[in-house]
Design an enzyme around this catalytic site. Structure first.
Site, PDB file in Angstrom:
ATOM      1  NE  ARG A 186      -4.823  -1.901  -4.182  1.00  0.00           N
ATOM      2  CZ  ARG A 186      -4.410  -2.256  -2.962  1.00  0.00           C
ATOM      3  NH1 ARG A 186      -3.973  -1.347  -2.104  1.00  0.00           N
ATOM      4  NH2 ARG A 186      -4.424  -3.509  -2.597  1.00  0.00           N
ATOM      5  CG  ASP A 231      -2.035  -0.925   1.210  1.00  0.00           C
ATOM      6  OD1 ASP A 231      -2.265  -1.550   0.164  1.00  0.00           O
ATOM      7  OD2 ASP A 231      -2.734  -1.051   2.244  1.00  0.00           O
TER       8      ASP A 231
END
Ligand code: FDA
Length: 303
Positions: free
Chosen positions: A179, A123
């Protein structure tokens, strides 16, 4: 205005109260709860990425503990044969305390996932972490390119340049994998695009760039403008179902999620769980204060 005030005050309210809002966005406190939530999504043809809550630790003992928990959770999910990837926040492993120790922990987690043929997504956190998180990704990509991916944030002005650099590492043997999301942290206008239109425009430009360079993208958004734009690009580039996936947060826009799944797109849901749900929830509340107002209104109406 009132919504923002409520959202800002909620972190100081009793945990039980905040849980009323949060339970929609969090699988639960335990691994069992994450397994149940993942199985349910699996029945709808949706994959998951599992996130153990608990970023911004203050000691390396906590980093060690988080690593042990991640290793155990990967073993458990693989034993249960749930089709999952794993998402982690490097600050949970000491990024801001000792980058060397953080690298060691994350490396062990990625190795464990790789041994199962699984995948770990790093992340992206707030701007103070971006350089270190890109570096962490590069080091892991050099060793286990197919087992690790990174998040990039469309709201940061630096992201197109970062992406261009990272795409230079891309090859069939060592693919890069991103992502793409808007970005969730509150950042100053010197470094971040502040208008919704501006962020959306940069999101679409980045997606176009990545598709042109044949990079796999997890398209992480609940914004219908962006899911529509993404579908147009997917069509324009004639992409196959294995070249991309849509990704959404647990509990957010389930109707849009279902529409994309029935249109034949792959979908992955980010399933957060764990004892440290409070920080995660209050961030979500600040992001969408309208929800806070709805809860408070519902409570008063009931009373
Ligand atoms: P936007 O915020 O405009 O929302 C579009 C619509 O979705 C809203 O109008 C509302 O209807 C609905 N919606 C959105 N959020 C909601 C909520 N919390 N509750 C209820 N409804 C909501 N960020 C980051 O900085 N680093 C990261 O690593 C990640 N990782 C990540 C993984 C995945 C799978 C997703 C989907 C998102 C992230 N994010 C993230 C968060 C991301 O950056 C962004 O903040 C949120 O996804 C919200 O942006 P949207 O693109 O959904 O648009």
């Amino acid at each position: 205005m009132i919504n923002h005030l409520i959202a800002s005050a909620l972190p100081y309210m009793p945990k039980k109260f905040v849980w009323l809002f949060s339970r929609r966005y969090i699988a639960g406190e335990t691994l069992e709860a994450a397994i149940i939530a993942s199985r349910k999504l699996g029945e709808e043809g949706i994959s998951v990425t599992i996130d153990l809550l608990g970023e911004y630790i203050t000691t390396l003992d906590q980093a060690q503990e988080n690593k042990e928990t991640y290793l155990a959770l990967i073993d458990r999910f693989e034993k249960e044969q749930i089709k999952a990837t794993y998402s982690l926040k490097p600050t949970s492993f000491g990024l801001l305390i000792d980058t060397g120790a953080c690298f060691g922990h994350v490396r062990e987690i990625v190795e464990k996932a790789r041994d199962y043929g699984a995948f770990v997504r790093i992340d992206m956190e707030d701007s103070q972490c971006v350089d270190a998180e890109i570096e962490l990704y590069k080091r892991l990509h050099a060793i286990m390119p197919k087992s690790v991916g990174l998040v990039v944030q469309a709201y940061l002005k630096r992201t197109p340049a970062d992406v261009r650099e990272l795409v230079k590492l891309h090859s069939a043997e060592a693919p890069v994998n991103f992502r793409l999301c808007k970005g969730i942290y509150v950042e100053p206008p010197e470094i971040a695009i502040k208008s919704r239109e501006g962020v959306n425009q940069q999101f679409v430009e980045l997606l176009d760039y990545l598709f042109r360079h044949k990079v796999f993208v997890g398209i992480a958004t609940h914004d219908q403008f962006l899911t529509n734009a993404a579908q147009k690009l997917i069509e324009r580039y004639g992409l196959s179902k294995n070249d991309y996936e849509f990704q959404m947060l647990y509990g957010v826009t389930p109707e849009l999620r279902a529409r994309l799944v029935s249109a034949g797109h792959k979908m992955r849901v980010y399933v957060p769980f764990g004892k440290h749900w409070f920080g995660y929830s209050t961030r979500r509340l600040k992001e969408n204060p309208r929800m806070a107002w709805l809860i408070i209104r519902a409570l008063f109406l009931r009373g």
